[in-house]
Design an enzyme around this catalytic site. Sequence first.
Site, mmCIF file in Angstrom:
data_model
loop_
_atom_site.group_PDB
_atom_site.id
_atom_site.type_symbol
_atom_site.label_atom_id
_atom_site.label_comp_id
_atom_site.label_asym_id
_atom_site.label_seq_id
_atom_site.Cartn_x
_atom_site.Cartn_y
_atom_site.Cartn_z
ATOM 1 N N GLY A 106 26.545 8.131 -5.461
ATOM 2 C CA GLY A 106 25.748 8.268 -6.326
ATOM 3 C C GLY A 106 26.118 7.400 -7.576
ATOM 4 O O GLY A 106 27.314 7.387 -7.974
ATOM 5 N N LEU A 113 35.827 10.585 -8.089
ATOM 6 C CA LEU A 113 36.881 11.552 -7.860
ATOM 7 C C LEU A 113 38.277 10.750 -8.141
ATOM 8 O O LEU A 113 38.237 9.565 -7.568
ATOM 9 C CB LEU A 113 36.710 11.859 -6.466
ATOM 10 C CG LEU A 113 35.456 12.845 -6.193
ATOM 11 C CD1 LEU A 113 35.565 13.183 -4.588
ATOM 12 C CD2 LEU A 113 35.413 13.968 -6.952
ATOM 13 N N THR A 163 29.096 -5.429 -7.959
ATOM 14 C CA THR A 163 28.197 -5.917 -6.758
ATOM 15 C C THR A 163 29.117 -5.454 -5.433
ATOM 16 O O THR A 163 29.940 -4.731 -5.475
ATOM 17 C CB THR A 163 28.382 -7.491 -6.722
ATOM 18 O OG1 THR A 163 29.572 -7.819 -6.434
ATOM 19 C CG2 THR A 163 28.176 -7.994 -8.065
ATOM 20 N N ASP A 169 32.154 1.582 6.341
ATOM 21 C CA ASP A 169 32.178 2.151 4.974
ATOM 22 C C ASP A 169 33.399 3.112 4.873
ATOM 23 O O ASP A 169 34.371 3.016 4.355
ATOM 24 C CB ASP A 169 31.099 2.838 4.406
ATOM 25 C CG ASP A 169 31.404 2.815 2.765
ATOM 26 O OD1 ASP A 169 31.614 2.051 2.083
ATOM 27 O OD2 ASP A 169 31.193 4.104 2.434
ATOM 28 N N LYS A 192 33.993 -2.723 -2.333
ATOM 29 C CA LYS A 192 35.691 -2.322 -1.502
ATOM 30 C C LYS A 192 36.025 -3.556 -1.012
ATOM 31 O O LYS A 192 37.016 -3.517 -0.134
ATOM 32 C CB LYS A 192 35.009 -1.219 -0.483
ATOM 33 C CG LYS A 192 34.702 -0.011 -1.141
ATOM 34 C CD LYS A 192 34.428 1.077 -0.110
ATOM 35 C CE LYS A 192 32.994 1.394 0.035
ATOM 36 N NZ LYS A 192 32.437 1.764 -1.233
ATOM 37 N N LYS A 220 37.451 2.750 3.499
ATOM 38 C CA LYS A 220 37.996 3.865 2.582
ATOM 39 C C LYS A 220 39.562 4.436 2.802
ATOM 40 O O LYS A 220 40.098 4.263 2.122
ATOM 41 C CB LYS A 220 37.056 4.964 2.174
ATOM 42 C CG LYS A 220 35.850 4.530 1.447
ATOM 43 C CD LYS A 220 34.688 5.562 1.247
ATOM 44 C CE LYS A 220 33.678 5.101 0.224
ATOM 45 N NZ LYS A 220 32.644 6.007 0.533
#
Length: 814
Positions: A796, A612, A554, A677, A578, A681
């Site tokens: 994706g 990745l 979620t 976002d 995140k 990261k």
Amino acid sequence: MKVLKFGGTSVANPQNINKVKNIVQDLGQEKAAVVVSAFGGITDLLLDTSHLASLQDPTYTESLKTIEERHLAAVKELIPIQVQSTVLSKIKSDLNVLETLLEGAYLIGELTPKLSDKIVSFGELLSAYIIGEYFKSEGLDATFKDSRELIITDSNYGKANVDFSSTTKNCNQFFKENPCQITVLPGFVSSSGTGDNTTLGRGGSDYTAAIVAAAQNSEFLEIWTDVNGMYTANPKLVKQAKAVPHISYEEAMELSHFGAKVLYPPTIQPILGKEIPIAIKNTFDPENPGTIISKNDNGNGKTVRGISHVGNISLLSLEGPGMIGIPGISKRFFETLSLNNISIVLITQASSEHSICVGVADEDVEIAAEAVNETFAYEMQNRKIKPAIVERDLTIVALVGDNMKSHQGLSGKMFSTLGKNNVNIRAIAQGASERNISAVIKKEDVKKALNSLHETFFEENIKQLNLFVMGVGNVGSKFLEQIHQQRKYLKKELKLNLRVIGISNSRTMVFDENGISLKDWQNQLGKGEKADKQTFFDTVKSLNYRNSVFVDNTANNEVAQSYPDYLKNNISVVTCNKIACSSDYDFYKNLKSLSKQFNAPFLFETNVGAGLPIIDTLKHLIASGDKVKKIQAVLSGSLNFVFNTFNDSVTFHDVVKQAQEQGYTEPDPTIDLSGVDVMRKILILARESGYELDIDDIENESFLPKESLETNSNEAFFESLIKYEDDFQKLYKQAADQDCKLKYVAQFEEGKTKVGLQKIPKGHDFYNLEGSDNIVLFFTERYPNQPLIVKGAGAGADVTASGIFADIIRIGNF
Ligand code: ADP
Ligand code: ASP
Ligand code: MG
């Protein structure tokens, strides 16, 4: 002569009794004693009924009625009409006696052990009589013999001790004179020297059969039950448990002593010296070879043969400085327990002699503690010894095997398995024979302990991971699909068995301990109960499976806030959400330390660059002693897609819409477009590099107009994009005029972090970044000039799901 014993389930109803008859018929002409239990459940019912009667609860008559009806119905179904009336009248007269005895208990309001034994014996007496008559009516050469006339005991009601010499004499005499091929005997019942009814203890029909087999020097004893033999662990608790084809008497004895209910512990003892082999067979699968218990055959070199457990255990410890070096303390301690008839299941003593600790049944511990406190009252008064310490509700788990003694490292393996699964060990003991190693643990950890030990010792290194998945949107459903497709491969090649036990979305949730079928999980989830995050956690916790993994797909804050609860309960967390790692630094740090403390991996590879291996690479660099100096990265697959697709022939609005539809953005696209976002990261990468940083420490120059940033719905956001189309076209043109491409870049250097849109010239590592790809350049002490580069598809549902999958596999190899 052969002795066959059929347990409660085997004779629970006429249909099963018919199966028993077929097995007995297959003996041909061979002489046999057939020992039977009470019809399944009747012993418990008799005990409950007599208890009710003694409490003067008039409802005892209702359960008496159930008992009566079950026997009468069996007679009516099994015995042909012509002979039915004789059998019925005998049964009715027995039931009348039973009724009178219960009435007695009711009127007096008391149930003595002697009366209890008399009442409970009716279970076996009635079943054996009915089965004997049924055999006769089916043409078998059968007779009924009351075992109370053969098996003689002392007057220790409830669990009497057998007088083997009179019993053997009685058996020899009876069988010598008995002309019938089949003798049906009630198990469990016996009589005292004075002629009173006694019993051999719960589960005692096995013992009856062994006593008869020993007295008659039978060539074989068969115990017919409802499972295919003696299993590597209790099959009700460990699904992967398997029947052991052959084990030694000593191993069987040890396993049954520690709770393998399939065999009543004293059963082996009368036949051990005579080396009569025992077969444990399944009445419902008679062709199955079952388990043979006989003399040690070296177990094919196997070390651990079974794992058993015995519940309702308490630990009673005595400790104090006054115990050191003083002879006779242990003697007085054990004497006290013995005088109070307390049976000791396990003993441990630390070498310092500072304490003695024994495991006894929960029901005995109070009396035991009182008695011990009385014995050592003087020492306790003088503070030389502390009052007895009692810990209740424990369970002993034991590894058993004859060959364990010649192998090192087994106990290490046992304890590390338990430790890894956060099972707290309260005490340990190893028999001098080294045939067993036992650990005392908390009751609620039993299933987990048994299953993890079983996995370690019996499952050829196959590790089972139990998954609880929250969130089944784009990523979550792809993830389930991938597990479904890969499951066979994982089991075969990686020795990992993935089982999804719980699934939840925001509406409903579903659990299936056998694993939710991944073919139609949507259907099952649709029919599930109302979703609730707390109930979901409570369920995962109470199921208490080993290798439990909570998978958060979620983007929900509340879900992220629940990670500490999971980790504290030794449940790993894998997340693509995140929020946890990019919110408050202390929260992130706490999650990392809980993960260490409770041996529960916390993995979030997909937080940066989807599938990745960015965080993994960083972890390896740090673990091998490298130090990160600078990170430069394009980390937003969504923004990269947007700026790679956007030009002067399309509108910014349409491009963003397309990104959203293809799953390249978060459900709320402003999170991506505002740069939040990307900030999250780079924050995570900086934190993972070892820097203490918060989101407010990051500089962010947004390219979005203020108005777009302040919208509070997706609709309003998209409308604002249309309004500001000219501004976006301007941005594009400025870059295109300089032969540059627009990239949203994140940078971390010397503790400073910033994110923003940059014009990237030709030749730069970022220039040719395609579609939704991500790229990260790590400049470290080891890679000072030419950075270590990780690059590839970074957004994706598919790649994110496979990243989560990779984290799960990392846990499998943990
Ligand atoms: P019966 O009524 O035939 O005497 P029990 O109920 O006494 O049968 O014993 C059989 C049961 O023992 C099985 O159904 C199983 O649940 C339980 N059990 C516990 N541990 C083991 C084990 N290690 N192997 C086989 N069965 C076990
Ligand atoms: N019927 C008795 C019991 O349930 C004895 C047995 O079945 O072995 O304990
Ligand atoms: Mg039994």
